[in-house]
Design a protein around this motif. Sequence first.
Motif, PDB file in Angstrom:
ATOM      1  N   SER A   1       0.841  -1.192   0.000  1.00  0.00           N
ATOM      2  CA  SER A   1       0.000   0.000   0.000  1.00  0.00           C
ATOM      3  C   SER A   1       0.881   1.249   0.000  1.00  0.00           C
ATOM      4  O   SER A   1       1.729   1.416   0.880  1.00  0.00           O
ATOM      5  CB  SER A   1      -0.911   0.008   1.230  1.00  0.00           C
ATOM      6  OG  SER A   1      -1.716   1.157   1.256  1.00  0.00           O
TER       7      SER A   1
ATOM      8  N   ASN B   1      -0.676  -1.014  -4.723  1.00  0.00           N
ATOM      9  CA  ASN B   1      -1.902  -0.288  -4.365  1.00  0.00           C
ATOM     10  C   ASN B   1      -1.556   1.173  -4.116  1.00  0.00           C
ATOM     11  O   ASN B   1      -1.349   1.597  -2.980  1.00  0.00           O
ATOM     12  CB  ASN B   1      -2.540  -0.930  -3.126  1.00  0.00           C
ATOM     13  CG  ASN B   1      -3.810  -0.224  -2.696  1.00  0.00           C
ATOM     14  OD1 ASN B   1      -4.448   0.475  -3.485  1.00  0.00           O
ATOM     15  ND2 ASN B   1      -4.165  -0.378  -1.436  1.00  0.00           N
TER      16      ASN B   1
ATOM     17  N   VAL C   1       0.632   5.534  -0.460  1.00  0.00           N
ATOM     18  CA  VAL C   1      -0.270   6.675  -0.517  1.00  0.00           C
ATOM     19  C   VAL C   1       0.500   7.935  -0.917  1.00  0.00           C
ATOM     20  O   VAL C   1       1.668   8.115  -0.551  1.00  0.00           O
ATOM     21  CB  VAL C   1      -0.991   6.918   0.829  1.00  0.00           C
ATOM     22  CG1 VAL C   1      -1.839   5.704   1.201  1.00  0.00           C
ATOM     23  CG2 VAL C   1      -0.022   7.244   1.952  1.00  0.00           C
TER      24      VAL C   1
ATOM     25  N   ARG D   1      -2.540   4.952  -3.970  1.00  0.00           N
ATOM     26  CA  ARG D   1      -3.763   5.721  -3.759  1.00  0.00           C
ATOM     27  C   ARG D   1      -3.453   7.206  -3.580  1.00  0.00           C
ATOM     28  O   ARG D   1      -2.481   7.570  -2.934  1.00  0.00           O
ATOM     29  CB  ARG D   1      -4.520   5.209  -2.537  1.00  0.00           C
ATOM     30  CG  ARG D   1      -5.046   3.793  -2.693  1.00  0.00           C
ATOM     31  CD  ARG D   1      -5.858   3.349  -1.494  1.00  0.00           C
ATOM     32  NE  ARG D   1      -5.042   3.210  -0.287  1.00  0.00           N
ATOM     33  CZ  ARG D   1      -5.111   4.000   0.763  1.00  0.00           C
ATOM     34  NH1 ARG D   1      -5.965   5.025   0.791  1.00  0.00           N
ATOM     35  NH2 ARG D   1      -4.348   3.794   1.820  1.00  0.00           N
TER      36      ARG D   1
END
Length: 236
Positions: A65, A93, A67, A95
Motif C-alpha cells: 500500500s 496499491n 499513498v 492511492r
Amino acid sequence: MENRLTFFQWNDQLQKELNTGFSDFMDVIKWAFRVYQDRILYASSFGAESMVLIDLISKVNPEASIVFLDTNLHFKETYQLIEKTKRKYPTLNIRMVQPSYTLEQQAEEFGDRLWERTPDKCCGIRKIEPLKKELSNVDAWISGLRRDQSATRKNTEYVNKDNKFQKVKICPLIHWTWEDVWNYIKLNNLPYNQLHDQNYPSIGCEMCTLPVGTEGDSRNGRWAGFSKKECGLHQD
C-alpha cells in the motif's frame, strides 16, 4: 511471525537492538513487511528517493500500500510521474489521498492563498491531517528520509518512534547519498520527476517549491521566504 512492535511498546533498548541488527536497507524493508504485513504503508512524495523505494518495495511486496498526499497543488510533472508509476507497477496499491477541504473551501474559511500567509496551517490541512487519518489504520509507515538531506534529519534511524503520529516510522535509505539515489535510478532505468533535471532536488507543492543551487541543504527551495523547511510530517 515476529512480534509486531507498536508505538506504545517502544523503548530505547528495543530501538537500539533493532537498529543494530539490520545488515542493509533491503533487510530493513523485508523485516518491515514480514512483521507488519498489511499494517504498514508507504507515504510517498514521488521524489527521487521515492522512486527508489517504490522499486525496492515492489520486489518485497508487489501489492504494498502506497499513498500520495494530494494537496491539489502539486506540479503537473508530479502527477504525470504518478501515472507512469502506476503503469510500471500495476499490482502496487497506489492511492491518492485528498484533504478534507477543497481549495475553494479552504479559501472560504481561511482566506485565499493560505500557503503565502500561514504555510504551516496549509500543510496541516492538506498533508498532516490526511496522513494522520491514513495512519489510523496501520501500526507503521515507511519514509524515504536520508540523513544527508538536511540537519533536521541527521539522526534518523532505520526504525524510529514517531511521536507525532504515534506510529513506528521505518526509513530504509538513511545511509544513502544523493549520488546513490541517482545511480540506482539510472542503473534500473526508473521513471523520475523531470523537475529534478531543472535543479529541483526536493519537490513539493508548486507554490512552495523553487529550484536551488548545487551546494547546501537540498531543501533550501522549499517555502522560500520562511524559516520553514519541513511540512511537519517528520517533526514531533
